[in-house]
Write a protein that holds these residues in place. Structure first.
Motif, PDB file in Angstrom:
ATOM      1  N   GLN A   1      -6.411  55.090  48.193  1.00 16.15           N
ATOM      2  CA  GLN A   1      -7.280  54.330  47.294  1.00 16.15           C
ATOM      3  C   GLN A   1      -6.474  53.558  46.256  1.00 16.15           C
ATOM      4  O   GLN A   1      -6.663  52.361  46.053  1.00 16.15           O
ATOM      5  CB  GLN A   1      -8.239  55.284  46.579  1.00 16.15           C
ATOM      6  CG  GLN A   1      -9.220  54.590  45.630  1.00 16.15           C
ATOM      7  CD  GLN A   1     -10.377  53.941  46.343  1.00 16.15           C
ATOM      8  OE1 GLN A   1     -10.992  54.553  47.207  1.00 16.15           O
ATOM      9  NE2 GLN A   1     -10.674  52.702  46.004  1.00 16.15           N
TER      10      GLN A   1
ATOM     11  N   TYR B   1     -12.429  48.825  53.191  1.00 14.90           N
ATOM     12  CA  TYR B   1     -12.211  48.781  51.754  1.00 14.90           C
ATOM     13  C   TYR B   1     -13.156  47.749  51.167  1.00 14.90           C
ATOM     14  O   TYR B   1     -13.130  46.573  51.536  1.00 14.90           O
ATOM     15  CB  TYR B   1     -10.763  48.404  51.440  1.00 14.90           C
ATOM     16  CG  TYR B   1     -10.476  48.232  49.961  1.00 14.90           C
ATOM     17  CD1 TYR B   1     -10.372  49.333  49.116  1.00 14.90           C
ATOM     18  CD2 TYR B   1     -10.311  46.961  49.416  1.00 14.90           C
ATOM     19  CE1 TYR B   1     -10.110  49.179  47.772  1.00 14.90           C
ATOM     20  CE2 TYR B   1     -10.040  46.795  48.062  1.00 14.90           C
ATOM     21  CZ  TYR B   1      -9.943  47.911  47.244  1.00 14.90           C
ATOM     22  OH  TYR B   1      -9.683  47.753  45.893  1.00 14.90           O
TER      23      TYR B   1
ATOM     24  N   SER C   1     -14.248  51.099  46.889  1.00 15.86           N
ATOM     25  CA  SER C   1     -14.464  52.296  47.699  1.00 15.86           C
ATOM     26  C   SER C   1     -13.667  52.164  48.980  1.00 15.86           C
ATOM     27  O   SER C   1     -13.554  51.074  49.549  1.00 15.86           O
ATOM     28  CB  SER C   1     -15.949  52.488  48.017  1.00 15.86           C
ATOM     29  OG  SER C   1     -16.445  51.401  48.783  1.00 15.86           O
ATOM     30  N   LEU C   2     -13.087  53.270  49.411  1.00 17.55           N
ATOM     31  CA  LEU C   2     -12.309  53.316  50.649  1.00 17.55           C
ATOM     32  C   LEU C   2     -12.971  54.312  51.586  1.00 17.55           C
ATOM     33  O   LEU C   2     -13.059  55.503  51.270  1.00 17.55           O
ATOM     34  CB  LEU C   2     -10.865  53.727  50.352  1.00 17.55           C
ATOM     35  CG  LEU C   2      -9.903  53.772  51.541  1.00 17.55           C
ATOM     36  CD1 LEU C   2      -9.696  52.371  52.104  1.00 17.55           C
ATOM     37  CD2 LEU C   2      -8.571  54.379  51.125  1.00 17.55           C
TER      38      LEU C   2
END
Length: 295
Positions: free
Chosen positions: A195, A252, A179-180
């Protein structure tokens, strides 16, 4: 009835004692592994190479034929001893619990035999069980390491080897989830371009020449989170920002599995970086050619 109850109580107590004893021995074994791994990484002149731990009651120990040194734990008194080399008789180094505490607080996490963690950033923690190493930031997002150093993309850098093993190992990190946060797109149907960029950089393949033989069966499971705001600041400034909102910090988080396999020639693989665990040389791939960047 009273007789049966007494026998039942005795059985329960005996079972509880057995379970507790097995738990203590398991803890002692794992703690001994961590201390001896740390000793190998910290004092390779005395404890060269990675040796298997042997068990002869009451000892859990390793023997280093190159130096004639024994090192291990006496499970009766939970002290760590050394014998041989500069030690003419069995010598107590310290209690096992004190040494475990020292290793855990030394900042290097170097109780891991398969990975040289001496230079890992603060906030990354390692543990090992058999051939499985777990890497974690304990649910925190820490500053990302300097990715201009190609070895920083490898979560498990091969320990320095004292001789040329002739073993080459290709390692591949597979991101299983990520996940960003901190960068969002407001363009309908347009995915977050950063991403995929960060996922790709996290999935770099690395090949090690003269690796430790037991590293070929290594599995590294990671659960980490990095603050990459500074790392991608240049990319953000050059990227068209219409429709893209940046709200620092940019973090991140990812989980992944790092697996290894033996290969005949690192330079014939699709690795992006290569290192020699014996000579210290490092190469990176540029335009489909490996270029040496360190010697």
């Amino acid at each position: 009835m009273k007789h049966y109850l007494i026998n039942f109580a005795q059985c329960v107590c005996a079972f509880a004692f057995l379970v507790n004893t097995q738990h203590i021995l398991a803890d002692t074994a794992s703690e001994t592994e961590a201390v001896l791994n740390w000793a190998e990484n910290t004092y390779p002149a005395l404890f060269p190479g990675h040796k298997a731990t042997q068990s002869i009651n009451p000892w859990l120990f390793r023997f280093y034929p190159e130096t004639g040194v024994y090192a291990g734990t006496n499970i009766n008194d939970n002290n760590v001893y050394v014998l041989g080399g500069p030690w003419n008789s069995a010598t107590v180094v310290d209690t096992l619990s004190n040494l475990v505490s020292f290793v855990q607080n030394s900042g290097g996490n170097s109780g891991i035999s398969a990975c040289n963690t001496a230079n890992v950033p603060d906030g990354i923690f390692y543990s090992q069980s058999g051939n499985v190493v777990t890497v974690s930031t304990n649910g925190q997002c820490i500053p990302a390491p300097d990715i201009s150093d190609p070895t920083n993309s490898n979560l498990c850098v091969a320990p320095q080897q004292t001789n040329a093993s002739g073993v080459s190992v290709l390692s591949n990190n597979t991101v299983t989830s990520s996940s960003l946060d901190g960068i969002t797109t407001t363009i309908p149907g347009f995915p977050n371009p950063f991403q995929s960029i960060v996922d790709a950089s996290a999935s770099v393949k690395h090949c090690t020449i003269n690796a430790a033989p037991d590293s070929a069966n290594l599995i590294v499971n990671s659960d980490i989170c990095f603050d990459i705001t500074d790392s991608i600041s240049g990319l953000l400034s050059s990227f068209p920002l219409d429709g893209i909102a940046v709200t620092p910090p940019v973090t991140y988080a990812s989980t992944g599995t790092y697996s290894s396999q033996t290969v005949s020639d690192c330079f014939a693989t699709d690795a992006m970086t290569i290192s020699d665990a014996f000579t210290g040389e490092v190469w990176i791939k540029q335009n489909d050619t490996f270029v040496k960047v360190a010697n």
